[in-house]
Enzyme design. Structure first.
Site, mmCIF file in Angstrom:
data_model
loop_
_atom_site.group_PDB
_atom_site.id
_atom_site.type_symbol
_atom_site.label_atom_id
_atom_site.label_comp_id
_atom_site.label_asym_id
_atom_site.label_seq_id
_atom_site.Cartn_x
_atom_site.Cartn_y
_atom_site.Cartn_z
ATOM 1 N N ILE A 1 76.051 38.775 37.749
ATOM 2 C CA ILE A 1 76.312 39.249 36.383
ATOM 3 C C ILE A 1 76.834 38.042 35.615
ATOM 4 O O ILE A 1 77.881 37.493 35.939
ATOM 5 C CB ILE A 1 77.247 40.491 36.360
ATOM 6 N N TYR A 2 76.053 37.587 34.660
ATOM 7 C CA TYR A 2 76.325 36.321 33.982
ATOM 8 C C TYR A 2 76.098 36.469 32.481
ATOM 9 O O TYR A 2 75.040 36.941 32.061
ATOM 10 C CB TYR A 2 75.386 35.209 34.503
ATOM 11 N N TYR B 1 86.400 42.430 37.563
ATOM 12 C CA TYR B 1 86.034 43.447 38.554
ATOM 13 C C TYR B 1 87.228 44.367 38.872
ATOM 14 O O TYR B 1 87.048 45.572 39.061
ATOM 15 C CB TYR B 1 85.520 42.786 39.844
HETATM 16 C C1 LIG Z 1 82.510 37.369 34.858
HETATM 17 C C2 LIG Z 1 82.042 37.828 33.483
HETATM 18 C C3 LIG Z 1 80.715 38.582 33.614
HETATM 19 C C4 LIG Z 1 83.092 38.800 32.935
HETATM 20 O O1 LIG Z 1 82.776 39.154 31.615
HETATM 21 P P1 LIG Z 1 83.828 38.916 30.428
HETATM 22 O O2 LIG Z 1 83.214 39.402 29.176
HETATM 23 O O3 LIG Z 1 84.270 37.493 30.480
HETATM 24 O O4 LIG Z 1 84.986 39.871 30.931
HETATM 25 P P2 LIG Z 1 86.289 40.370 30.150
HETATM 26 O O5 LIG Z 1 86.685 39.405 29.081
HETATM 27 O O6 LIG Z 1 86.070 41.803 29.788
HETATM 28 O O7 LIG Z 1 87.340 40.361 31.342
HETATM 29 C C5 LIG Z 1 87.799 39.182 31.916
HETATM 30 C C6 LIG Z 1 89.291 39.318 32.197
HETATM 31 O O8 LIG Z 1 89.780 38.128 32.801
HETATM 32 C C7 LIG Z 1 90.838 37.590 32.008
HETATM 33 N N1 LIG Z 1 90.758 36.149 32.159
HETATM 34 C C8 LIG Z 1 90.176 35.242 31.363
HETATM 35 N N2 LIG Z 1 90.315 34.017 31.873
HETATM 36 C C9 LIG Z 1 91.020 34.158 33.018
HETATM 37 C C10 LIG Z 1 91.503 33.269 34.012
HETATM 38 N N3 LIG Z 1 91.269 31.958 33.922
HETATM 39 N N4 LIG Z 1 92.207 33.774 35.045
HETATM 40 C C11 LIG Z 1 92.442 35.101 35.177
HETATM 41 N N5 LIG Z 1 91.999 36.003 34.264
HETATM 42 C C12 LIG Z 1 91.295 35.532 33.209
HETATM 43 C C13 LIG Z 1 90.584 38.088 30.623
HETATM 44 O O9 LIG Z 1 91.761 38.064 29.860
HETATM 45 C C14 LIG Z 1 90.108 39.500 30.936
HETATM 46 O O10 LIG Z 1 91.160 40.357 31.299
HETATM 47 P P3 LIG Z 1 91.864 41.360 30.234
HETATM 48 O O11 LIG Z 1 90.768 42.231 29.702
HETATM 49 O O12 LIG Z 1 92.867 42.085 31.068
HETATM 50 O O13 LIG Z 1 92.456 40.478 29.183
HETATM 51 C C15 LIG Z 1 81.864 36.643 32.495
HETATM 52 O O14 LIG Z 1 83.112 35.995 32.297
HETATM 53 C C16 LIG Z 1 80.860 35.612 32.982
HETATM 54 O O15 LIG Z 1 79.651 35.751 32.759
HETATM 55 N N6 LIG Z 1 81.351 34.542 33.608
HETATM 56 C C17 LIG Z 1 80.527 33.440 34.073
HETATM 57 C C18 LIG Z 1 79.628 33.834 35.210
HETATM 58 C C19 LIG Z 1 80.368 34.457 36.359
HETATM 59 O O16 LIG Z 1 81.394 33.970 36.817
HETATM 60 N N7 LIG Z 1 79.794 35.560 36.839
HETATM 61 C C20 LIG Z 1 80.321 36.296 37.964
HETATM 62 C C21 LIG Z 1 79.863 35.682 39.222
HETATM 63 S S1 LIG Z 1 80.470 36.629 40.610
#
Ligand SMILES: CC(C)(COP(=O)(O)OP(=O)(O)OC[C@H]1O[C@@H](n2cnc3c(N)ncnc32)[C@H](O)[C@@H]1OP(=O)(O)O)[C@@H](O)C(=O)NCCC(=O)NCCS
Length: 175
Positions: A99-100, A145
């Site tokens: 999921i990216y 997650y």
């Molecule tokens: C993983 C992913 C799909 C999540 O989607 P997203 O839109 O970023 O998710 P959200 O913003 O809803 O949630 C992320 C949470 O992590 C928090 N967060 C952000 N940076 C963080 C960090 N460095 N450490 C810990 N938490 C963090 C956010 O605050 C949020 O939590 P909250 O809603 O309690 O504030 C997206 O970040 C992504 O595509 N990342 C890159 C690819 C990836 O890593 N994919 C997963 C591979 S397993």
């Protein structure tokens, strides 16, 4: 952020070039800084070639989805069931293998919409659980997650080029 034009649809095999492009771009964005260039180059070439992705697009139980805004692909997801799962392979589970989302669209609710679709899909096929594996240092994804009720239940190795890394396996029960 205006999400009114968001669509999330199954990727047809004819879109393999676009799938390869978004797979490489999002993986590079997410993990390029923490890995060597040679490991990244090897991984991108092996895992996200059109040949490899075409094979996966034609694998029974494997489904890709594009998230689009105004028609432009800004993220994707890969779901596996049955023997298509990368581990576990329980007949009653569904795997979110990938999921990216492109960086500008992270934190906007698009990933959450994709996750809801994955959970709905798992419920429709009456899966008992939904699971995934995430790099142990990917704090943002782990937080995402956890918000959706996934908890850790195991670990398995993940090979990035020549580097052996550890993924945490997380599961959400649906029943
Ligand atoms: C993983 C992913 C799909 C999540 O989607 P997203 O839109 O970023 O998710 P959200 O913003 O809803 O949630 C992320 C949470 O992590 C928090 N967060 C952000 N940076 C963080 C960090 N460095 N450490 C810990 N938490 C963090 C956010 O605050 C949020 O939590 P909250 O809603 O309690 O504030 C997206 O970040 C992504 O595509 N990342 C890159 C690819 C990836 O890593 N994919 C997963 C591979 S397993």
């Amino acid at each position: 952020m205006d999400l009114s034009s968001l669509t999330i649809d199954i990727v047809a095999a004819s879109y393999v070039a676009a799938l390869s492009a978004i797979s490489k771009q999002t993986f590079q964005e997410a993990f390029g800084a923490q890995n060597s260039e040679s490991d990244m180059t090897a991984y991108l070439a092996k895992s996200f070639s059109t040949e490899q992705l075409l094979k996966e697009l034609h694998t029974p139980g494997c489904t890709f989805y594009f998230a689009r805004i105004d028609g432009k692909v800004i993220g994707y997801m890969k779901l596996n069931t049955g023997a298509a799962q990368s581990d576990l392979q329980e007949s009653d589970s569904l795997e979110i293998e990938r999921i990216y989302i492109l960086q500008p669209w992270q934190g906007t609710g698009i990933a959450a919409a994709m996750m809801e679709l994955a959970i709905d899909t798992a419920k429709k096929i009456e899966a008992q659980s939904i699971w995934l594996a995430v790099w142990e240092h990917n704090d943002r994804a782990i937080r995402f997650y956890t918000k959706f009720g996934f908890t850790a239940f195991g670990r398995h190795p993940f090979i990035l080029g020549s580097d052996v890394q550890t993924d945490i396996m997380m599961r959400k029960m649906l029943v």
